[in-house]
Design an enzyme around this catalytic site. Structure first.
Site, PDB file in Angstrom:
ATOM      1  N   ASP A 221       0.924  -1.300   0.156  1.00 56.02           N
ATOM      2  CA  ASP A 221       0.046  -0.084  -0.213  1.00 56.02           C
ATOM      3  C   ASP A 221       0.771   1.280  -0.267  1.00 56.02           C
ATOM      4  O   ASP A 221       1.973   1.247   0.935  1.00 56.02           O
ATOM      5  CB  ASP A 221      -0.902  -0.283   1.388  1.00 56.02           C
ATOM      6  CG  ASP A 221      -1.949   1.124   1.164  1.00 56.02           C
ATOM      7  OD1 ASP A 221      -2.453   1.540  -0.039  1.00 56.02           O
ATOM      8  OD2 ASP A 221      -2.418   1.487   2.235  1.00 56.02           O
TER       9      ASP A 221
ATOM     10  N   HIS B 129       3.685   3.069  -9.249  1.00 55.96           N
ATOM     11  CA  HIS B 129       3.439   1.694  -9.354  1.00 55.96           C
ATOM     12  C   HIS B 129       4.622   0.803  -9.893  1.00 55.96           C
ATOM     13  O   HIS B 129       4.964  -0.342  -9.537  1.00 55.96           O
ATOM     14  CB  HIS B 129       2.329   1.589 -10.365  1.00 55.96           C
ATOM     15  CG  HIS B 129       0.867   1.968  -9.864  1.00 55.96           C
ATOM     16  ND1 HIS B 129       0.541   1.615  -8.743  1.00 55.96           N
ATOM     17  CD2 HIS B 129       0.080   2.732 -10.469  1.00 55.96           C
ATOM     18  CE1 HIS B 129      -0.710   2.353  -8.715  1.00 55.96           C
ATOM     19  NE2 HIS B 129      -1.177   3.062  -9.861  1.00 55.96           N
TER      20      HIS B 129
ATOM     21  N   LEU C 213      10.511 -21.129  -3.947  1.00 49.32           N
ATOM     22  CA  LEU C 213       9.626 -20.079  -3.569  1.00 49.32           C
ATOM     23  C   LEU C 213       8.483 -20.299  -4.176  1.00 49.32           C
ATOM     24  O   LEU C 213       8.384 -20.200  -5.425  1.00 49.32           O
ATOM     25  CB  LEU C 213      10.285 -18.697  -3.492  1.00 49.32           C
ATOM     26  CG  LEU C 213       9.165 -17.643  -3.103  1.00 49.32           C
ATOM     27  CD1 LEU C 213       9.002 -17.728  -1.693  1.00 49.32           C
ATOM     28  CD2 LEU C 213       9.889 -16.045  -3.543  1.00 49.32           C
TER      29      LEU C 213
END
Length: 310
Positions: free
Chosen positions: A87, A104, A198
């Site tokens: 955020d 972004h 991962l």
């Protein structure tokens, strides 16, 4: 029971902790979002703009090797599954007088760094909240921008992630996504499905409430068809029907939320039942190695009782 990075006041107001000074920046209160590498600007000033920089980051994810941990961390106490609500991209860009798209793009780079750190430090699952189911009500220009960003980010990183042993999974209601993005997601999941270093789970068109409802519907269908009986319904069965059934570790050990907001925003509601929460003041693009160490160090100092006593 809840251990936060800063104290929650008893009054119905929040006095935020001091923010690290950044010369020339003015800290602003902005409209908060949960979206792909959030957050977006206010709706009345949002403009669709082409990306100004390449989303890719030079170099591959480093090969699997033993990496010395920061002194504050213990490998034995490392969480298996970390979830993140990213955020603050919009605020980060506005503080610098940049277009929101720059925020972004900076968020993409922050995510890539976090993925690399998870690989190096032995974290097995990283789940990030990219775009919530509720976000579809936004103006079409916003949604189109986010879908384009997600598609470009996947294309630019899939080869590097695959070579680095990273498996990519996407959870949420994919039927609402653009056809080209649905096809790309299927290809990426198929290409990386055997990787085990991962697992990166990206939640797109996702909500915790939706997840529980779709699980209940699936169970109801099976009961209707006689595949299961009433006594068969338990927590384990529900877990098998949740979107996070794509991983061996569906319950996050640690949830991190950036930008100082203190809520989970309809994210992994069932799965977060006993998750440790960490709320960071930094905006998402500023959440880097030192901040991740702080979050992990806080987690490793806690005692997880799961309702019992130690």
């Amino acid at each position: 029971m809840l251990s936060l990075r800063f104290a929650i006041p008893t009054a119905n107001t929040l006095t935020p902790p001091k923010i690290k000074p950044k010369p020339g920046l003015v800290v602003q209160t902005a409209w908060n979002q949960t979206d792909l590498f959030p957050s977006l600007p206010k709706r009345n000033d949002y403009k669709l703009q082409a990306a100004t920089t390449d989303l890719s980051v030079a170099g591959d994810i480093p090969a699997e090797e033993v990496v010395e941990l920061p002194a504050e961390l213990s490998r034995e106490l490392m969480p298996k599954h970390v979830a993140v609500i990213m955020d603050g991209n919009g605020r980060w860009a506005r503080q610098r007088g940049l277009a929101t798209s720059a925020g972004h793009e900076a968020g993409v780079k922050a995510l890539r760094e976090l993925v690399e750190l998870c690989c190096q430090w032995g974290i097995q699952v990283l789940t990030v909240f990219a775009f919530s189911y509720e976000n579809w009500i936004r103006p079409k220009v916003e949604v189109d921008f986010l879908m384009s960003l997600f598609e470009r980010a996947l294309k630019s990183e899939v080869e590097s992630f695959s070579r680095g042993g990273i498996r990519i999974s996407v959870i949420g209601d994919s039927t609402k996504l653009p056809t080209s993005l649905q096809k790309l997601i299927n290809e990426v999941e198929e290409t990386t499905k055997h990787n085990s270093r991962l697992q990166l789970i990206v939640a797109v068109s996702y909500s915790g409430k939706y997840d529980v409802v779709q699980a209940c519907r699936s169970i109801a269908e099976k009961a209707k068809d006689g595949q299961i009986q009433l006594d068969d319904i338990n927590e384990s069965l529900i877990e098998q029907e949740l979107e996070t059934n794509c991983t061996e570790h569906p319950y996050p050990d640690l949830l991190i939320r950036t930008s100082g907001e203190l809520r989970v925003s309809n994210f992994l509601l069932w799965q977060l039942a006993y998750t440790e929460l960490f709320f960071a003041q930094e905006l998402w693009p500023d959440f880097r190695k030192d901040e991740f160490v702080d979050a992990l160090s806080s987690y490793q100092q806690r005692q997880r009782r799961y309702g019992g006593r130690h």
